[in-house]
Scaffold this motif. Sequence first.
Motif, PDB file in Angstrom:
ATOM      1  N   ALA A 102       6.100  -3.497   5.158  1.00  0.00           N
ATOM      2  CA  ALA A 102       4.759  -3.146   5.626  1.00  0.00           C
ATOM      3  C   ALA A 102       4.435  -1.681   5.355  1.00  0.00           C
ATOM      4  O   ALA A 102       3.338  -1.344   4.897  1.00  0.00           O
ATOM      5  CB  ALA A 102       4.641  -3.450   7.123  1.00  0.00           C
ATOM      6  N   VAL A 103       5.368  -0.798   5.647  1.00  0.00           N
ATOM      7  CA  VAL A 103       5.138   0.640   5.429  1.00  0.00           C
ATOM      8  C   VAL A 103       4.911   0.922   3.948  1.00  0.00           C
ATOM      9  O   VAL A 103       4.022   1.698   3.566  1.00  0.00           O
ATOM     10  CB  VAL A 103       6.322   1.461   5.973  1.00  0.00           C
ATOM     11  CG1 VAL A 103       6.243   2.911   5.493  1.00  0.00           C
ATOM     12  CG2 VAL A 103       6.332   1.409   7.503  1.00  0.00           C
ATOM     13  N   ALA A 104       5.707   0.288   3.088  1.00  0.00           N
ATOM     14  CA  ALA A 104       5.541   0.488   1.650  1.00  0.00           C
ATOM     15  C   ALA A 104       4.174   0.015   1.185  1.00  0.00           C
ATOM     16  O   ALA A 104       3.532   0.645   0.326  1.00  0.00           O
ATOM     17  CB  ALA A 104       6.645  -0.238   0.889  1.00  0.00           C
ATOM     18  N   ASN A 105       3.707  -1.089   1.764  1.00  0.00           N
ATOM     19  CA  ASN A 105       2.373  -1.572   1.426  1.00  0.00           C
ATOM     20  C   ASN A 105       1.301  -0.578   1.850  1.00  0.00           C
ATOM     21  O   ASN A 105       0.332  -0.343   1.125  1.00  0.00           O
ATOM     22  CB  ASN A 105       2.123  -2.924   2.092  1.00  0.00           C
ATOM     23  CG  ASN A 105       2.547  -4.085   1.226  1.00  0.00           C
ATOM     24  OD1 ASN A 105       1.835  -4.480   0.308  1.00  0.00           O
ATOM     25  ND2 ASN A 105       3.719  -4.625   1.508  1.00  0.00           N
ATOM     26  N   ALA A 106       1.469   0.013   3.025  1.00  0.00           N
ATOM     27  CA  ALA A 106       0.491   0.997   3.506  1.00  0.00           C
ATOM     28  C   ALA A 106       0.455   2.218   2.594  1.00  0.00           C
ATOM     29  O   ALA A 106      -0.622   2.709   2.225  1.00  0.00           O
ATOM     30  CB  ALA A 106       0.819   1.406   4.938  1.00  0.00           C
ATOM     31  N   LEU A 107       1.625   2.717   2.229  1.00  0.00           N
ATOM     32  CA  LEU A 107       1.685   3.910   1.380  1.00  0.00           C
ATOM     33  C   LEU A 107       1.195   3.609  -0.030  1.00  0.00           C
ATOM     34  O   LEU A 107       0.524   4.435  -0.659  1.00  0.00           O
ATOM     35  CB  LEU A 107       3.106   4.456   1.362  1.00  0.00           C
ATOM     36  CG  LEU A 107       3.611   4.951   2.731  1.00  0.00           C
ATOM     37  CD1 LEU A 107       5.080   5.351   2.653  1.00  0.00           C
ATOM     38  CD2 LEU A 107       2.766   6.111   3.242  1.00  0.00           C
ATOM     39  N   GLY A 108       1.508   2.435  -0.533  1.00  0.00           N
ATOM     40  CA  GLY A 108       0.971   2.041  -1.829  1.00  0.00           C
ATOM     41  C   GLY A 108      -0.536   1.886  -1.790  1.00  0.00           C
ATOM     42  O   GLY A 108      -1.239   2.233  -2.741  1.00  0.00           O
ATOM     43  N   GLY A 109      -1.053   1.367  -0.680  1.00  0.00           N
ATOM     44  CA  GLY A 109      -2.489   1.178  -0.535  1.00  0.00           C
ATOM     45  C   GLY A 109      -3.278   2.468  -0.589  1.00  0.00           C
ATOM     46  O   GLY A 109      -4.473   2.463  -0.910  1.00  0.00           O
ATOM     47  N   CYS A 110      -2.627   3.596  -0.299  1.00  0.00           N
ATOM     48  CA  CYS A 110      -3.305   4.894  -0.351  1.00  0.00           C
ATOM     49  C   CYS A 110      -3.820   5.215  -1.750  1.00  0.00           C
ATOM     50  O   CYS A 110      -4.788   5.979  -1.900  1.00  0.00           O
ATOM     51  CB  CYS A 110      -2.355   6.010   0.092  1.00  0.00           C
ATOM     52  SG  CYS A 110      -1.891   5.951   1.836  1.00  0.00           S
ATOM     53  N   ALA A 111      -3.176   4.649  -2.783  1.00  0.00           N
ATOM     54  CA  ALA A 111      -3.543   4.975  -4.155  1.00  0.00           C
ATOM     55  C   ALA A 111      -4.661   4.083  -4.692  1.00  0.00           C
ATOM     56  O   ALA A 111      -5.068   4.241  -5.841  1.00  0.00           O
ATOM     57  CB  ALA A 111      -2.319   4.858  -5.063  1.00  0.00           C
ATOM     58  N   SER A 112      -5.163   3.172  -3.886  1.00  0.00           N
ATOM     59  CA  SER A 112      -6.232   2.282  -4.323  1.00  0.00           C
ATOM     60  C   SER A 112      -7.596   2.896  -4.042  1.00  0.00           C
ATOM     61  O   SER A 112      -7.729   3.855  -3.264  1.00  0.00           O
ATOM     62  CB  SER A 112      -6.130   0.941  -3.589  1.00  0.00           C
ATOM     63  OG  SER A 112      -6.390   1.129  -2.202  1.00  0.00           O
TER      64      SER A 112
END
Length: 445
Positions: A40-50
């Motif tokens: 979940a955390v990785a998804n949140a941090l990855g989502g920052c680049a969208s």
Amino acid sequence: MTTDHAQTDIPLTRQLVQHARAKEATADDLAMAALFVLDAVANALGGCASEQGRKLLRWAGNGPSRPGTPFDTGSHALLMGALTHILETDDLHRASVVHPGCVVVPAAWVMALREGASGPAFLRSVLEGFEVTTRVGMGVGPAHYRIWHNTATCGPYGSAMAAATLLGLDEDQTVHALGNAGSQSSGLWEFLDTGAMTKHLHAGHAAQAGVQSADLAALGFTGPPRILEGERGFFAATCPDGDVSQVMSDLDGPWQLALTSMKPWPSCRHTHPAIDASLELSQTLQHASADEFHSVTVETYQAAQDVCDRPLAESEYEAKFSLQHCIATALENGEVTLASFDDAARVKARRLASGITIKVADPYASAYPVDWGSAVEVVMTDGSTHRAERGFAKGDPEAPLLPPQVVDKSLGLMEFGGIAAPRQLAEAILALPMAEALPDLPLFT
């Protein structure tokens, strides 16, 4: 709506609280919870680049529009929840059709940070949050899902449970928290018609509603104890074919977190069984070009057709909800990655995607939602026919991603999000079962 259930004199939310609080959490359970937290955390941090993530960060004050603006705990939960649900690689619980991680983990994370909770206490709250939100979702029925987004409507119960546990609320207070969180259930599928960004707010609002409801319950703010089964409650309002008895079924089984799937590919989970089958066919056909396919047919279940029958994907997000695009790109390229949905990828896949036929067929139709399966059959221009079938998808409990695979996936997402030391953060999250506190996230520093 079917209303028969055990202990009808005890409100369902109280039964849920009692069950979640009494369930034993072993060391293995905490370790598995840490793995889902990492995802979940990785998804949140990855989502920052969208694109959507950058807009959310600007709203949060981490950009040029509102620099330095103070942010409350509920708003932090909204931000993290929304970011977690952008890239479409977050977890999915099949029986409830709920993405629990994007709601429960953000709510628990921000509350644990504020309260100074230990790693084990935080992970315990995550287990309880997953348990509650998925159990509510198990009862809502297929008619609910055709209009309502289960993650948005069932999520507030789980986020409230996790937050209440971290606050140390007693049983009565926790029932009030769930009652008020459930009264805020909302989230409609209408955004799919235009590919609007609304879906991310569904997860964020569900996380925020639980945090704020728990905080209010700590102050004595009361909520409806029969919000689920009451005559003017959640099931009566939104679940015409719901079965309330499913909420408290199979109580002696494993934690529902252990029955939750992890996604290997960044698209709607309904596309994944067909992607699995298409990738197998791609290897057999040695990545044949569009010219070599005479016809492609996918057999699946009704919900997959309802949500993902989209032969022409006009945007990256629409492509993630297009069975046709996902199958075409898997067949032609032999892989599905974050880049498989951009402008160039959609143009390349369009010819093959436009001719793919989707059919609702057994055994997949009748097996859903317990099992999510699909078959893909291709007829080539040389007259040969090839077929691949899947009763479940990679990442389901029957074929789980192994811990090293989850770590690799998470590192890739964090690197996509521009995180400088992703492995160090991943190791800190996996060490939470023995940690005195949560590690810092770049999102909140």
